[in-house]
Design a protein around this motif. Structure first.
Motif, PDB file in Angstrom:
ATOM      1  N   ALA A 179      34.470  51.831  20.886  1.00 38.05           N
ATOM      2  CA  ALA A 179      35.373  52.597  21.543  1.00 38.05           C
ATOM      3  C   ALA A 179      35.933  51.765  22.732  1.00 38.05           C
ATOM      4  CB  ALA A 179      34.853  53.800  22.063  1.00 38.05           C
ATOM      5  N   LEU A 180      35.097  51.108  23.411  1.00 43.82           N
ATOM      6  CA  LEU A 180      35.523  50.147  24.486  1.00 43.82           C
ATOM      7  C   LEU A 180      36.265  48.813  24.159  1.00 43.82           C
ATOM      8  CD1 LEU A 180      32.636  50.554  27.050  1.00 43.82           C
ATOM      9  CD2 LEU A 180      34.939  51.556  27.213  1.00 43.82           C
ATOM     10  N   ALA A 181      35.705  48.425  22.825  1.00 44.19           N
ATOM     11  CA  ALA A 181      36.157  47.291  22.344  1.00 44.19           C
ATOM     12  C   ALA A 181      37.767  47.448  21.967  1.00 44.19           C
ATOM     13  CB  ALA A 181      35.483  46.752  21.156  1.00 44.19           C
ATOM     14  N   GLN A 182      38.083  48.776  21.678  1.00 46.29           N
ATOM     15  CA  GLN A 182      39.452  48.884  21.355  1.00 46.29           C
ATOM     16  C   GLN A 182      40.320  49.042  22.709  1.00 46.29           C
ATOM     17  OE1 GLN A 182      39.230  52.410  18.916  1.00 46.29           O
ATOM     18  NE2 GLN A 182      38.159  51.195  17.248  1.00 46.29           N
ATOM     19  N   GLN A 183      39.739  49.317  23.771  1.00 43.94           N
ATOM     20  CA  GLN A 183      40.189  49.423  24.916  1.00 43.94           C
ATOM     21  C   GLN A 183      39.884  48.601  26.031  1.00 43.94           C
ATOM     22  OE1 GLN A 183      39.695  53.462  25.857  1.00 43.94           O
ATOM     23  NE2 GLN A 183      41.355  54.234  24.558  1.00 43.94           N
ATOM     24  N   PRO A 184      40.274  46.914  25.828  1.00 48.68           N
ATOM     25  CA  PRO A 184      39.587  46.273  26.811  1.00 48.68           C
ATOM     26  C   PRO A 184      40.090  46.437  28.358  1.00 48.68           C
ATOM     27  CG  PRO A 184      41.241  45.153  25.395  1.00 48.68           C
ATOM     28  CD  PRO A 184      40.708  46.736  25.014  1.00 48.68           C
ATOM     29  N   LEU A 185      39.199  46.263  29.161  1.00 46.37           N
ATOM     30  CA  LEU A 185      39.563  46.657  30.761  1.00 46.37           C
ATOM     31  C   LEU A 185      39.506  45.167  31.412  1.00 46.37           C
ATOM     32  CD1 LEU A 185      37.539  49.819  31.140  1.00 46.37           C
ATOM     33  CD2 LEU A 185      40.068  49.478  30.919  1.00 46.37           C
ATOM     34  N   ALA A 186      40.755  44.850  32.287  1.00 49.71           N
ATOM     35  CA  ALA A 186      40.720  43.865  33.054  1.00 49.71           C
ATOM     36  C   ALA A 186      39.989  44.014  34.329  1.00 49.71           C
ATOM     37  CB  ALA A 186      42.430  43.618  33.426  1.00 49.71           C
ATOM     38  N   PRO A 187      39.351  43.016  34.635  1.00 50.69           N
ATOM     39  CA  PRO A 187      38.213  43.037  35.734  1.00 50.69           C
ATOM     40  C   PRO A 187      39.061  42.961  37.069  1.00 50.69           C
ATOM     41  CG  PRO A 187      38.321  40.729  34.863  1.00 50.69           C
ATOM     42  CD  PRO A 187      39.106  41.798  33.858  1.00 50.69           C
ATOM     43  N   ALA A 188      38.701  43.340  38.226  1.00 47.51           N
ATOM     44  CA  ALA A 188      39.485  43.326  39.250  1.00 47.51           C
ATOM     45  C   ALA A 188      39.234  42.151  40.026  1.00 47.51           C
ATOM     46  CB  ALA A 188      38.896  44.443  40.248  1.00 47.51           C
ATOM     47  N   ALA A 189      38.172  41.550  39.702  1.00 51.76           N
ATOM     48  CA  ALA A 189      37.878  39.997  40.438  1.00 51.76           C
ATOM     49  C   ALA A 189      36.908  39.542  39.514  1.00 51.76           C
ATOM     50  CB  ALA A 189      37.445  40.081  41.586  1.00 51.76           C
ATOM     51  N   TRP A 190      36.749  38.254  39.688  1.00 52.98           N
ATOM     52  CA  TRP A 190      35.494  37.468  39.212  1.00 52.98           C
ATOM     53  C   TRP A 190      34.528  37.204  40.153  1.00 52.98           C
ATOM     54  CZ3 TRP A 190      34.558  36.847  33.937  1.00 52.98           C
ATOM     55  CH2 TRP A 190      35.664  37.472  33.193  1.00 52.98           C
ATOM     56  N   LEU A 191      33.114  37.184  39.992  1.00 51.53           N
ATOM     57  CA  LEU A 191      32.077  36.461  40.842  1.00 51.53           C
ATOM     58  C   LEU A 191      32.102  35.204  40.332  1.00 51.53           C
ATOM     59  CD1 LEU A 191      30.157  37.333  43.180  1.00 51.53           C
ATOM     60  CD2 LEU A 191      28.323  37.522  41.286  1.00 51.53           C
TER      61      LEU A 191
END
Length: 485
Positions: free
Chosen positions: A215-227
């Motif tokens: 379910a999440l693979a179909q709705q990838p979310l962009a990170p707010a930032a990278w560490l």
């Protein structure tokens, strides 16, 4: 579950993205299973961190963060521990998942108490989790936070230390100071910048298996930032020469402040720049540095700025203003620090010259501390610190360049790039001249061929790592830091 390794790059997700991921997971999983996974992870980490602890105080809030604590208490009771649970909620008003975990804890025989235990071996903070706003604790919650912070025992925070804002790293006046934090589902930016590192202690991640859900693979979310992770090891081919690593020109060092320019130059030299020139603004009192004869002193007017990477502003005082139009108009990469930043903040013509560099493809890195960033934005340092990610991004967009917002969890931003938070460094860097060293190090990385954003990210990581590795018995000074690069 994994301890966050600062050598590895990690995606950081804000509250909105984490909520979306949580909702998708709940829709794809059986009822209550996400909280069950979270509670089990908390209990497992508590056992790993304090295997000999017997009496464990679990302070639970009224919401789902408290539900995670209730679920953890059930496991710890079954494993032979003695959890004592104080809960600000009730079965009638708790969210459905938390109410279910309350029943599971009750059936397992967990001890519920209206007051915290007089003595305990470990405390689990499950009072408040993520939220778009963090309210100032009061009443019993405030009393419990004071007891947690006064204790000499380890404190494990569930998802976030209570009082820490997930997105910004801002804290309430009264907040939990954890020794360990188990971030659930995602890593949050606030754990690593502003007050986050002091509040969170060592950070662990339990993704709860959600990254494997279709379910999440179909709705990838962009990170707010990278560490940021460790930069790749630099290799210098045998067939290279000093011209392969570029020239750095340091322009700064007004009367009484030549040390700042020399620190930046020393950093560029020890970071591997091919040649380092110094253009002092003190009237030419110094023609050689006998401790570093490799540095070449030139009148500023004699420097061919079109063929060099320029580090400008270190100890520049008022004298640097006269040099800025020429430097900003040059095509060469430029690092703008300290007094040069302040001059630009006070002059709209200089601001125009700065923003005009981007369309020409001229690389620019600004390196403000919070007060300098506030001057550039026309706001206050407190407002910058209240949301460092947003402030750094605003600066990058306004001035169309790479920005390094210095401080705990230094932030790097650039137009079109996802911002990066640096995990290295410590309070030993809070001494005069270390910012000049960073400016020189960024200059060396630019001269070596990296683009502005890469140069900034790699230099900031290396700068902080040098401080982290500094021998405890030796004082860290800017000069020794530069030579240690």
């Amino acid at each position: 579950m994994q301890k966050v390794d600062f050598r590895t790059r990690h995606a950081l997700f804000n509250v909105a993205a984490t909520r979306a991921m949580e909702q998708a997971a709940q829709a794809a999983l059986p009822t209550h299973s996400l909280m069950q996974r979270a509670g089990l992870a908390v209990a497992q980490l508590a056992l790993a961190l304090a295997p000999h602890a017997q009496r464990i105080w679990i302070a639970c809030g009224p919401g789902n963060n408290g539900g995670d604590g209730l679920e953890a208490a059930m496991h710890l009771q079954r494993w032979g521990k003695q959890p004592v649970l104080t809960w600000l909620g009730s079965p009638d008003t708790a969210p459905a998942d938390a109410a279910a975990s309350y029943q599971r804890a009750l059936q397992a025989g967990v001890t519920f108490s209206q007051t915290p235990p007089d003595a305990f071996d470990l405390c689990i903070d499950a009072l408040l989790g993520i939220g778009t706003q963090v309210r100032e604790p009061d009443g019993r919650m405030a009393d419990w936070i004071r007891l947690i912070n006064a204790s000499k025992q380890a404190v494990l925070a569930v998802d976030l230390p209570t009082g820490l804002h997930a997105d910004t790293g801002a804290v309430t006046q009264l907040s939990v100071k954890a020794t360990h934090t188990l971030s659930l589902l995602t890593l949050k930016p606030g754990l690593f910048t502003a007050h986050g590192r002091d509040a969170a202690g060592s950070v662990w991640l339990a993704d709860l298996g959600v990254d494997q859900l279709s379910a999440l693979a179909q709705q990838p979310l962009a990170p707010a930032a990278w560490l940021a992770g460790a930069p790749p090891a630099a290799e210098r081919p045998h067939a290279s020469h000093k011209g392969s690593y570029g020239d750095v020109a340091v322009v700064g060092g007004a009367p009484g402040m030549t040390g700042a320019a020399l620190l930046a130059a020393s950093a560029a030299l020890h970071a591997g720049a091919g040649r380092v020139f110094v253009g002092l603004l003190d009237g030419g009192t110094l023609s050689v540095d006998t401790s570093q004869p490799e540095l070449m002193f030139r009148p500023v007017e004699a420097l061919d700025l079109s063929a060099m990477t320029v580090v400008c502003g270190c100890g520049g005082g008022d004298a640097v203003r006269a040099q800025l139009p020429r430097i900003l108009s040059a095509a060469a990469p430029v690092v703008i620090d300290a007094d040069a930043i302040n001059e630009i903040a006070n002059d709209t013509q200089l601001q125009t010259l700065l923003t005009d560099r981007s369309p020409r493809g001229a690389a620019t890195v600004l390196t403000p501390h919070p007060l300098e960033a506030a001057r550039l934005l026309g706001t206050s340092a407190a407002q910058v610190q209240a949301d460092r990610l947003a402030a750094c991004g605003q600066l990058a967009e306004r001035y169309q360049c790479t920005v390094v917002l210095k401080g705990s969890g230094t932030v790097m931003a650039a137009p079109g790039q996802t911002s990066v938070i640096n995990p290295t460094g410590n309070a030993r860097l809070a001494t005069a001249g270390t910012g000049d060293v960073l400016a020189g190090l960024i200059g060396a990385r630019l001269a070596g061929g990296l683009d502005a954003f890469q140069a900034a990210c790699q230099a900031v990581y290396q700068h902080g790592l040098a401080a982290d590795r500094w021998p405890t018995e030796r004082a860290l000074t800017a000069g020794s830091l530069a030579r240690g690069l």
